[in-house]
Design a protein around this motif. Structure first.
Motif, short mmCIF file in Angstrom:
data_model
loop_
_atom_site.label_atom_id
_atom_site.label_comp_id
_atom_site.label_asym_id
_atom_site.label_seq_id
_atom_site.Cartn_x
_atom_site.Cartn_y
_atom_site.Cartn_z
N ARG A 214 -9.10 12.51 -4.18
CA ARG A 214 -7.76 12.92 -4.58
C ARG A 214 -7.37 14.20 -3.83
N THR A 215 -7.20 14.05 -2.53
CA THR A 215 -6.78 15.15 -1.69
C THR A 215 -5.27 15.31 -1.76
N ARG A 216 -4.78 16.40 -1.22
CA ARG A 216 -3.32 16.61 -1.17
C ARG A 216 -2.65 15.48 -0.38
N THR A 217 -3.31 15.04 0.68
CA THR A 217 -2.75 13.95 1.48
C THR A 217 -2.65 12.67 0.65
N ALA A 218 -3.67 12.38 -0.16
CA ALA A 218 -3.66 11.18 -0.99
C ALA A 218 -2.58 11.28 -2.06
N LEU A 219 -2.47 12.45 -2.70
CA LEU A 219 -1.47 12.62 -3.75
C LEU A 219 -0.06 12.48 -3.18
N ASP A 220 0.16 13.08 -2.02
CA ASP A 220 1.48 12.97 -1.39
C ASP A 220 1.76 11.54 -0.95
N GLY A 221 0.74 10.86 -0.43
CA GLY A 221 0.92 9.48 0.00
C GLY A 221 1.28 8.56 -1.15
N ALA A 222 0.58 8.71 -2.27
CA ALA A 222 0.87 7.89 -3.45
C ALA A 222 2.27 8.20 -3.99
N THR A 223 2.61 9.48 -4.03
CA THR A 223 3.93 9.87 -4.53
C THR A 223 5.04 9.34 -3.63
N ASN A 224 4.84 9.41 -2.32
CA ASN A 224 5.86 8.90 -1.39
C ASN A 224 6.03 7.39 -1.53
#
Length: 261
Positions: A214-224
């Protein structure tokens, strides 16, 4: 604009007597009862996609935000499809008389924005989903600042909750509520009756991020991904093409001009 037909007066009357009543609590139930005539009979409301709302188990509703009237119609849509939604709201509201009774009695969820750990800020939302609740979430955090009303770039809290719980995320689009209660005004526009549409879509595909770090990249990707599906539904209602990139509050870069539809 698409040809989503408003509910007939007979459909509205039938839903008035068959909508979900249980699990509202006294004060939340009273608020719904008082606002119901306005939502159903004071507007030309219509919806579709209710079959995508799970009939049981925890889930998230990811909803765009164009007006303070959105929760009124989102509640009506959800309870008419068999579930009682719980909304996230800033924890400070639990200190206000009357408001705290409606929120607390309705099992709504305080967001602790001052929390040091991001997970703690949404701990009650996670607990609600784990006990099988439908949690309604406005990922943008406030009504959109996009000049044309499109969903803007969202905060990644919803992506965090979705990946922590693994719960299905149902995209939901509002349109027309901004004509009922414009963001720039505190006075509703009741005449002529305004057209309001609420549309839900199938669960967002988050398989690329579930089970991974659950990296920042993963959180942003899921949110996008979530907001992309929400934006597509808004575009369907409007019959227009959304901008290539969502509006980002505070960004200085101009957005590409597109022809008016």
């Amino acid at each position: 604009m698409t040809q989503d037909r408003p509910l007939s007066e007979w459909q509205k009357l039938r839903l008035t007597f068959t909508r979900r009543w249980r699990d509202s609590g006294f004060w939340y139930g009273l608020a719904i009862a008082l606002i119901w005539p306005f939502a159903m009979f004071g507007t030309k409301v219509g919806w579709r996609g209710g079959e995508h709302i799970p009939r049981s188990g925890g889930a998230l509703l990811a909803i765009n935000h164009v007006s303070f009237a959105d929760p009124i119609f989102d509640v009506a849509f959800t309870i008419c499809h068999g579930r009682m939604p719980r909304f996230l709201a800033k924890s400070e509201l639990w200190d206000m008389p009357v408001v705290k009774w409606v929120l607390g009695g309705g099992k709504h969820i305080p967001v602790y924005r001052a929390s040091i750990r991001a997970k703690d800020a949404y701990r009650d939302a996670i607990a609600a989903i784990e006990r099988g609740e439908i949690v309604a979430f406005y990922p943008e955090g406030t009504y959109t600042a996009d000049p044309d009303g499109w969903p803007m770039k969202a905060k990644n809290g919803i992506g965090r909750i979705a990946l922590l719980t693994g719960a299905p995320v149902i995209p939901v689009a509002n349109w027309g509520t901004q004509d009922v209660l414009p963001p720039s005004s505190g006075r509703p526009r009741l005449r002529p009756r305004r057209r309001v549409t609420v549309v839900a879509g199938p669960p967002v595909d988050l398989s690329a991020w579930l089970g991974g770090p659950r990296t920042r990249t993963a959180l942003d990707g899921a949110t996008n991904a979530i907001m992309s599906d929400v934006t597509k539904l808004v575009a369907e209602i409007r019959g227009e093409t959304p901008p290539a990139e969502p509006f980002t509050p505070g960004a200085d870069a101009p957005r590409e001009e597109r022809p008016a539809s």
